[in-house]
Design an enzyme around this catalytic site. Structure first.
Site, mmCIF file in Angstrom:
data_model
loop_
_atom_site.group_PDB
_atom_site.id
_atom_site.type_symbol
_atom_site.label_atom_id
_atom_site.label_comp_id
_atom_site.label_asym_id
_atom_site.label_seq_id
_atom_site.Cartn_x
_atom_site.Cartn_y
_atom_site.Cartn_z
ATOM 1 N N ARG A 234 -10.015 -0.144 15.443
ATOM 2 C CA ARG A 234 -9.768 0.804 14.364
ATOM 3 C C ARG A 234 -10.622 0.456 13.156
ATOM 4 N NH1 ARG A 234 -3.941 1.004 11.358
ATOM 5 N NH2 ARG A 234 -4.728 -1.013 10.655
ATOM 6 N N LYS B 172 0.840 -1.207 0.000
ATOM 7 C CA LYS B 172 0.000 0.000 0.000
ATOM 8 C C LYS B 172 0.873 1.254 0.000
ATOM 9 C CE LYS B 172 -0.172 -0.512 4.995
ATOM 10 N NZ LYS B 172 -0.917 -1.055 6.131
ATOM 11 N N MET C 16 11.914 24.106 1.361
ATOM 12 C CA MET C 16 11.033 23.266 0.551
ATOM 13 C C MET C 16 11.818 22.413 -0.448
ATOM 14 S SD MET C 16 7.858 24.351 -1.928
ATOM 15 C CE MET C 16 7.002 25.246 -0.645
ATOM 16 N N TYR D 203 16.488 30.089 6.269
ATOM 17 C CA TYR D 203 15.329 30.769 6.844
ATOM 18 C C TYR D 203 15.502 30.992 8.342
ATOM 19 C CZ TYR D 203 12.421 30.267 2.649
ATOM 20 O OH TYR D 203 11.894 30.352 1.389
HETATM 21 C C1 LIG Z 1 -0.030 -1.863 6.823
HETATM 22 C C2 LIG Z 1 -0.555 -3.155 7.284
HETATM 23 C C3 LIG Z 1 0.289 -4.264 7.433
HETATM 24 C C4 LIG Z 1 1.793 -4.149 7.349
HETATM 25 O O1 LIG Z 1 2.274 -3.669 8.595
HETATM 26 P P1 LIG Z 1 3.819 -3.372 8.889
HETATM 27 O O2 LIG Z 1 3.824 -2.896 10.299
HETATM 28 O O3 LIG Z 1 4.258 -2.324 7.924
HETATM 29 O O4 LIG Z 1 4.561 -4.646 8.704
HETATM 30 C C5 LIG Z 1 -0.282 -5.483 7.723
HETATM 31 N N1 LIG Z 1 -1.625 -5.605 7.885
HETATM 32 C C6 LIG Z 1 -2.469 -4.563 7.789
HETATM 33 C C7 LIG Z 1 -3.927 -4.760 7.997
HETATM 34 C C8 LIG Z 1 -1.966 -3.301 7.507
HETATM 35 O O5 LIG Z 1 -2.800 -2.251 7.435
#
Ligand SMILES: *Cc1c(COP(=O)(O)O)cnc(C)c1O
Length: 347
Positions: free
Chosen positions: A131, A38, A295, A247
């Site tokens: 969550r 992701k 930046m 800056y």
């Molecule tokens: C992002 C995610 C992972 C991977 O977690 P890491 O801590 O980066 O290894 C696994 N399962 C779910 C549901 C996630 O959202």
């Protein structure tokens, strides 16, 4: 891409990426390791990452959004791609056309999926992160027994710590596992892999540690860095004692200083937390960041490398655990911040 050579580079080690997946797969015992790709492969480039992990043997890829699934579905069989953030009614025709697998997160999503024809899916059980996922008290509202559930998943909140929450989540997951009728079970992220065989089930889901992140100290022994940052030196000047730099003049030279300005800044993810704290390297010379990160620009004290000339490249220190301790940014943020202006070069 244009004809112009970008003045900053992300140099990516494909062998280290594959080696990290293989090591995490081996540490997963009898379970298979999947991969969280992701957020554009944690900032490194989802397509490049996914292709390499597929070659290494990975068969389960996790993204958050449907657009992220579509973006890799021509190089990874869609049936190997799981979409963590669930479904909306309007997306269902596109989901079925794409063929990636939804992770259903709520009783409504389960009902929606079944009403639209059902089929292979995953179900997220919330074992205590509170969550996203179906809560223990909601499970009875879902007719899981009649469904084609490949994975029952849950996600650990505190696997990077020796917390009692880990065992509590493990127990909550275990109680649901058998009754769910799922073909496979999956609980552990990167850190969770190191909690031992009880946490491995059928599939683990590492993300961070594939990309060189040290999710738990035990991983230092076998996880290799994947990304290196390199930036072009745009200007070199000698500044006298008393000269303010950048800056708000947060750095003032205390003696004659050779100052070099490089082409990287907070718009590239090199955040202001590195101001007067970060370093760069040229060979064995260490080049401290002077004053504020801008930046698009960072100023360095390059006195330790008098051979440096305008146009040369310097390495920006970005060791994930070190940079995290230095800045207070998490290793996850350090990776996913990395912007779009880098030339991403796989070696
Ligand atoms: C992002 C995610 C992972 C991977 O977690 P890491 O801590 O980066 O290894 C696994 N399962 C779910 C549901 C996630 O959202």
């Amino acid at each position: 891409m244009t004809d112009f050579e970008p003045p900053l580079r992300l140099i990516l080690d494909g062998e280290a990426l594959a080696s990290n997946w293989k090591a995490l797969n081996a540490h997963s015992g009898s379970a298979q390791a999947g991969a969280a790709v992701k957020a554009n492969g944690y900032g490194l480039g989802a397509r490049e990452v996914a292709a390499r992990l597929s070659d290494a043997g990975c068969r389960d890829f996790f993204v958050a959004h449907w657009g992220e699934a579509a973006a890799i579905a021509d190089i990874i069989p869609p049936a190997w791609i799981s979409v963590l953030n669930g479904i909306q009614a309007a997306d269902i025709p596109h989901i079925r056309a794409l063929g990636a697998v939804p992770v259903l997160n709520t009783p409504d999503q389960v009902a929606m999926w079944n009403a639209s024809g059902g089929g292979r899916c995953h179900v997220m059980f919330d074992s205590g992160i509170n969550r996203l996922g179906i809560a223990p008290e909601q499970i009875s509202q879902c007719d899981l027994g009649s469904m084609d559930i490949d994975l029952l998943l849950s996600h650990l909140a505190s696997a990077d710590e020796d917390s009692a929450q880990n065992e509590a989540q493990h127990r909550a997951f275990h109680e649901q596992a058998a009754a769910s009728g799922a073909k496979r079970l999956s609980l552990a992220n990167s850190a969770g892999i190191m909690l031992g065989a009880d946490y491995h089930y059928d599939l683990t889901r590492p993300g961070l540690s594939l990309y060189g992140g040290i999710a738990r100290p035990e991983m230092e022994a076998f996880i290799k860095p994947v990304a290196r940052l390199s930036a072009r030196l745009l200007q070199v000047r000698t500044q006298p004692a008393g000269a303010p730099i950048g800056y708000n003049a947060t750095h003032v030279c205390t003696s004659d200083t050779t100052v070099g300005t490089i082409s990287i800044g907070y718009a590239d993810g090199y955040l202001r937390a590195f101001s007067s704290k970060g370093t760069a390297h040229y060979g064995s010379a260490t080049l401290p960041v002077l004053g504020r990160v801008s930046m698009d620009l960072v100023t360095l004290d390059i006195s330790a490398a008098p051979e440096l000339r305008e146009g040369d490249w310097v390495d920006v220190e970005y060791d994930l655990p070190t940079a995290s301790a230095l800045t207070g940014l998490s290793q996850y943020e350090l990776l996913t911040n990395l912007g779009t202006r880098f030339e991403r070069i796989w070696r």
